[in-house]
Motif scaffolding. Structure first.
Motif, PDB file in Angstrom:
ATOM      1  N   VAL B 177      -5.575 -16.382 -14.802  1.00 32.64           N
ATOM      2  CA  VAL B 177      -5.454 -15.709 -13.502  1.00 32.64           C
ATOM      3  C   VAL B 177      -4.114 -14.985 -13.471  1.00 32.64           C
ATOM      4  N   VAL B 178      -4.151 -13.709 -13.093  1.00 34.45           N
ATOM      5  CA  VAL B 178      -2.923 -12.922 -12.987  1.00 34.45           C
ATOM      6  C   VAL B 178      -2.624 -12.694 -11.507  1.00 34.45           C
ATOM      7  N   VAL B 179      -1.463 -13.194 -11.062  1.00 34.52           N
ATOM      8  CA  VAL B 179      -1.033 -13.017  -9.674  1.00 34.52           C
ATOM      9  C   VAL B 179      -0.021 -11.877  -9.648  1.00 34.52           C
ATOM     10  N   GLY B 180      -0.398 -10.783  -8.999  1.00 35.22           N
ATOM     11  CA  GLY B 180       0.476  -9.607  -8.965  1.00 35.22           C
ATOM     12  C   GLY B 180      -0.209  -8.437  -9.635  1.00 35.22           C
ATOM     13  N   ASP B 181      -0.366  -7.352  -8.910  1.00 32.20           N
ATOM     14  CA  ASP B 181      -1.053  -6.185  -9.466  1.00 32.20           C
ATOM     15  C   ASP B 181      -0.115  -4.993  -9.594  1.00 32.20           C
ATOM     16  N   LEU B 195      -4.357 -10.895 -26.387  1.00 30.08           N
ATOM     17  CA  LEU B 195      -4.233 -12.231 -26.981  1.00 30.08           C
ATOM     18  C   LEU B 195      -5.567 -12.971 -27.033  1.00 30.08           C
ATOM     19  N   GLY B 196      -6.626 -12.327 -26.567  1.00 29.72           N
ATOM     20  CA  GLY B 196      -7.963 -12.890 -26.768  1.00 29.72           C
ATOM     21  C   GLY B 196      -8.500 -13.764 -25.658  1.00 29.72           C
ATOM     22  N   ALA B 197      -7.917 -13.675 -24.451  1.00 28.37           N
ATOM     23  CA  ALA B 197      -8.408 -14.507 -23.345  1.00 28.37           C
ATOM     24  C   ALA B 197      -9.893 -14.259 -23.099  1.00 28.37           C
ATOM     25  N   GLU B 198     -10.592 -15.318 -22.695  1.00 25.66           N
ATOM     26  CA  GLU B 198     -12.032 -15.196 -22.467  1.00 25.66           C
ATOM     27  C   GLU B 198     -12.339 -14.607 -21.093  1.00 25.66           C
ATOM     28  N   ARG B 199     -11.601 -15.070 -20.092  1.00 24.85           N
ATOM     29  CA  ARG B 199     -11.767 -14.543 -18.726  1.00 24.85           C
ATOM     30  C   ARG B 199     -10.392 -14.203 -18.182  1.00 24.85           C
ATOM     31  N   ILE B 200     -10.293 -13.060 -17.545  1.00 22.86           N
ATOM     32  CA  ILE B 200      -9.025 -12.636 -16.938  1.00 22.86           C
ATOM     33  C   ILE B 200      -9.318 -12.201 -15.506  1.00 22.86           C
ATOM     34  N   VAL B 201      -8.812 -12.982 -14.564  1.00 24.51           N
ATOM     35  CA  VAL B 201      -8.996 -12.672 -13.145  1.00 24.51           C
ATOM     36  C   VAL B 201      -7.732 -12.002 -12.620  1.00 24.51           C
ATOM     37  N   ILE B 202      -7.859 -10.799 -12.084  1.00 26.64           N
ATOM     38  CA  ILE B 202      -6.717 -10.168 -11.424  1.00 26.64           C
ATOM     39  C   ILE B 202      -6.858 -10.400  -9.917  1.00 26.64           C
ATOM     40  N   ALA B 241      -8.124 -22.644 -13.474  1.00 29.18           N
ATOM     41  CA  ALA B 241      -7.826 -21.859 -14.678  1.00 29.18           C
ATOM     42  C   ALA B 241      -6.937 -22.613 -15.665  1.00 29.18           C
ATOM     43  N   ASP B 242      -7.025 -22.205 -16.921  1.00 32.28           N
ATOM     44  CA  ASP B 242      -6.153 -22.748 -17.973  1.00 32.28           C
ATOM     45  C   ASP B 242      -4.734 -22.179 -17.864  1.00 32.28           C
ATOM     46  N   CYS B 243      -4.654 -20.895 -17.501  1.00 33.27           N
ATOM     47  CA  CYS B 243      -3.373 -20.181 -17.538  1.00 33.27           C
ATOM     48  C   CYS B 243      -3.226 -19.354 -16.264  1.00 33.27           C
ATOM     49  N   ALA B 244      -1.999 -19.267 -15.758  1.00 27.80           N
ATOM     50  CA  ALA B 244      -1.720 -18.374 -14.630  1.00 27.80           C
ATOM     51  C   ALA B 244      -0.465 -17.577 -14.943  1.00 27.80           C
ATOM     52  N   LEU B 245      -0.514 -16.288 -14.637  1.00 30.05           N
ATOM     53  CA  LEU B 245       0.640 -15.403 -14.848  1.00 30.05           C
ATOM     54  C   LEU B 245       1.188 -15.019 -13.483  1.00 30.05           C
ATOM     55  N   ALA B 257      -0.050 -19.029  -7.838  1.00 35.18           N
ATOM     56  CA  ALA B 257      -0.192 -19.234  -9.290  1.00 35.18           C
ATOM     57  C   ALA B 257      -0.295 -20.718  -9.628  1.00 35.18           C
ATOM     58  N   LEU B 258       0.520 -21.549  -8.983  1.00 31.17           N
ATOM     59  CA  LEU B 258       0.488 -22.987  -9.281  1.00 31.17           C
ATOM     60  C   LEU B 258      -0.839 -23.611  -8.887  1.00 31.17           C
ATOM     61  N   HIS B 259      -1.410 -23.136  -7.784  1.00 35.06           N
ATOM     62  CA  HIS B 259      -2.597 -23.807  -7.256  1.00 35.06           C
ATOM     63  C   HIS B 259      -3.922 -23.284  -7.798  1.00 35.06           C
ATOM     64  N   VAL B 260      -3.877 -22.279  -8.666  1.00 33.50           N
ATOM     65  CA  VAL B 260      -5.119 -21.881  -9.343  1.00 33.50           C
ATOM     66  C   VAL B 260      -5.225 -22.573 -10.704  1.00 33.50           C
ATOM     67  N   LEU B 261      -4.226 -23.388 -11.062  1.00 30.91           N
ATOM     68  CA  LEU B 261      -4.195 -24.027 -12.384  1.00 30.91           C
ATOM     69  C   LEU B 261      -4.800 -25.422 -12.366  1.00 30.91           C
ATOM     70  N   ARG B 262      -5.511 -25.730 -13.437  1.00 33.62           N
ATOM     71  CA  ARG B 262      -6.062 -27.073 -13.625  1.00 33.62           C
ATOM     72  C   ARG B 262      -4.938 -28.028 -14.052  1.00 33.62           C
ATOM     73  N   PRO B 263      -5.156 -29.338 -13.937  1.00 29.26           N
ATOM     74  CA  PRO B 263      -4.186 -30.279 -14.499  1.00 29.26           C
ATOM     75  C   PRO B 263      -3.960 -29.975 -15.986  1.00 29.26           C
ATOM     76  N   GLY B 264      -2.709 -29.969 -16.388  1.00 34.64           N
ATOM     77  CA  GLY B 264      -2.367 -29.635 -17.772  1.00 34.64           C
ATOM     78  C   GLY B 264      -2.369 -28.146 -18.063  1.00 34.64           C
ATOM     79  N   GLY B 265      -2.600 -27.317 -17.047  1.00 36.62           N
ATOM     80  CA  GLY B 265      -2.606 -25.870 -17.240  1.00 36.62           C
ATOM     81  C   GLY B 265      -1.202 -25.320 -17.456  1.00 36.62           C
ATOM     82  N   HIS B 266      -1.149 -24.037 -17.789  1.00 39.06           N
ATOM     83  CA  HIS B 266       0.127 -23.409 -18.148  1.00 39.06           C
ATOM     84  C   HIS B 266       0.457 -22.236 -17.222  1.00 39.06           C
ATOM     85  N   LEU B 267       1.614 -22.322 -16.584  1.00 38.59           N
ATOM     86  CA  LEU B 267       2.123 -21.225 -15.768  1.00 38.59           C
ATOM     87  C   LEU B 267       3.126 -20.412 -16.573  1.00 38.59           C
TER      88      LEU B 267
END
Lengths: 348, 348
Positions: B177-181, B195-202, B241-245, B257-267
């Protein structure tokens, strides 16, 4: 059966409690062989966390399975089992991701399980384990008596030290500073050594703990704190550290860990934040320090660590420097609170 | 020469300034071919950061080397060069570790260099570059005109988006998930796709930016924010999500950004913290969310990204949707402030 209860800060009592029995088909009943007191048990003991009403306490134990429910497949009566400190169903998305401490149906000891049933504390003679398949890990055979303390550390403290080291990306060639010389900090030293760190600095002012840290693989001991401690570390390492393990949970320990790190360094923190501050975002932004850690997914780490404990190559049980019968649980808490003991093993 | 100055919030002026010359043997003088306005330039423009006295502004440019000092070895007169937004000596321990933004002798544009000499801003016709060897990166040959916008993004915004994605450990199979457009968020989308992400949510509410995000590789667009945004993401991804930007720098964007991440996810966060809050340690502890990011070490990333920009396979320059002569710098700031433009390219 006897079990340990906390009534209020400083008020630990061992009482007769109902004998646990199977309440749900996914349960097991375990006879506790050894339990222990955790540094985090001292937060309510010291009043740093409130105790609203008396409840069972303790979340680290190993034991022998007495009985299993109809759905249980992976453990059976007679098995020796390690119970990680958090209960997990083993099947939710977080468990499948390896983050068993964040199980969607998980719970802690002394609370209420996903079916609304009360969960015993671990500092007792018996315990009903919800989600036995998702939580308990059986050893291939009954371990010898001298392995019990080592196995007991896999319930929490060794896995938590390992989590700090993994979160800090410790590896070969890395310089590591460990903040905290309690059982978790000492386990962090052992984990860092096991992962191949080149230099491991333990920050400690207690001679007995310094000694054990060195036995566990610390290459350097720094007794100074704050700015003086940072200066000493820079002198020893020729600069700031690659990795820092925060194993306490106070504002001071977090500040110390953050400020011994070089730009781009890695902080692994496992100290339970005890009213500590929030993380200083601007400082992290400017230094690119990586922050990871939290509650260890102990269940996920045990398969990696267990074989080394069983073959005797990994001996984290040396953190136990006092053993008491469970009837003396109150004395166990006092000994740890007064720092007369690093960690106390309780025999039911 | 002409250069852009900030006098006070909202007060941008283009003025005649002294022609830069070599002041130290490690300097180069560069003729600016293209410069641009950064989202972070808007903080002082909006008064969110103080402007104590008038000073040159701008920190992103590409140009042609005019002259080099006696010590300079890696660039020469006539070279086309990219200047990362932070000046670095290339030889200190932090530079050797790849963290060039934390160079021990580094500085920013418009400030004072390690020798106490004033540094020009990048939004001008010429610039004296301290530590030319450690800072500038030359292209193998003079690039074609249509590559200039793409190359200019390597000075900051593309490297910063890439840093967000690297910090969030984006990779094949990951949900992001990308926060900020803004230009950085859009570059983050492009970096995540690369980098090969499978899903990218803007997360975006602006139609033009949504459209560019999709061109850059976003698979999903979420216009909702807060709790609604989280619910929408869970629905789209079948979970968190696995990752948030985090590419904004406000309290709201960090919370999102913090609250769209799963436990163990990466900000991965790169938004300049603009009076935002500290990071919620207890929440991080309970979720094991990994936090990394900060000021991008652009110099370290350029060698990886440059070949793809030169061969046209990576086209981040599409974030520029307005081009103005440098004499109209004030209008460039207004257009970005009023969100009439995503990012403005300035021609000296």
């Amino acid at each position: 059966m006897l079990a340990t209860m906390i009534y209020a800060p400083g008020d630990i009592r061992v009482e007769e409690r109902p004998q646990p029995k199977i309440l749900h088909p996914s349960d097991a009943v375990v006879r506790v062989v050894a339990a222990c007191v955790c540094g985090s048990d001292l937060w309510p003991y010291r009043g740093a966390r409130p105790t609203k009403e008396p409840h069972p306490i303790g979340h680290e134990m190993v034991g022998i399975v007495e009985e299993v429910g109809a759905e249980v497949r992976t453990v059976k009566a007679g098995d020796f089992v390690i119970s990680p400190f958090s209960i997990s169903d083993g099947s939710c998305v977080n468990c499948r991701n390896g983050w068993t401490q964040a199980c969607e149906h998980g719970t802690g000891f002394g609370g209420t399980d996903g079916f609304g049933l009360p969960v015993d504390g671990a500092q007792g003679q018996f315990i009903r384990m919800p989600y036995a398949d998702g939580t308990l890990i059986a050893t291939p055979e009954l371990p010898s008596e001298d392995r019990i303390p080592d196995l007991l550390t896999l319930a929490d403290v060794m896995c938590t030290g390992h989590h700090a080291a993994i979160s800090a990306e410790v590896g070969p060639g890395k310089t590591v500073v460990v903040v905290g010389d309690g059982a978790v900090g000492l386990s962090g030293v052992l984990a860092a050594a096991r992962l191949g760190a080149e230099r491991i600095v333990i920050m400690s002012r207690h001679e007995d703990r310094q000694k054990l840290a060195v036995e566990f693989g610390a290459t350097d001991v720094v007794a100074e704190r704050g700015e003086e401690g940072i200066a000493k570390i820079k002198e020893l390492l020729g600069g700031l550290a690659d990795c820092a393990l925060e194993c306490v949970g106070t504002k001071e320990s977090m500040d110390q860990a953050l400020h011994v790190l070089r730009p781009g360094g890695h902080l692994g923190y496992v100290g339970v934040p005890a009213g500590g501050p929030e993380l200083p975002l601007r400082y992290l932004f400017e230094t690119n320090i990586h922050v990871a850690g939290g509650i260890a997914p102990a269940h996920s780490y045990i398969p990696e660590l267990l074989p080394e404990v069983l073959d005797g190559s990994l001996r984290p049980g040396r953190v136990f420097d006092l053993e008491l019968p469970i009837t003396e649980a109150a004395e166990a808490y006092r000994a740890m609170d007064e720092r007369r003991a690093i960690k106390v093993l309780l025999r039911p």
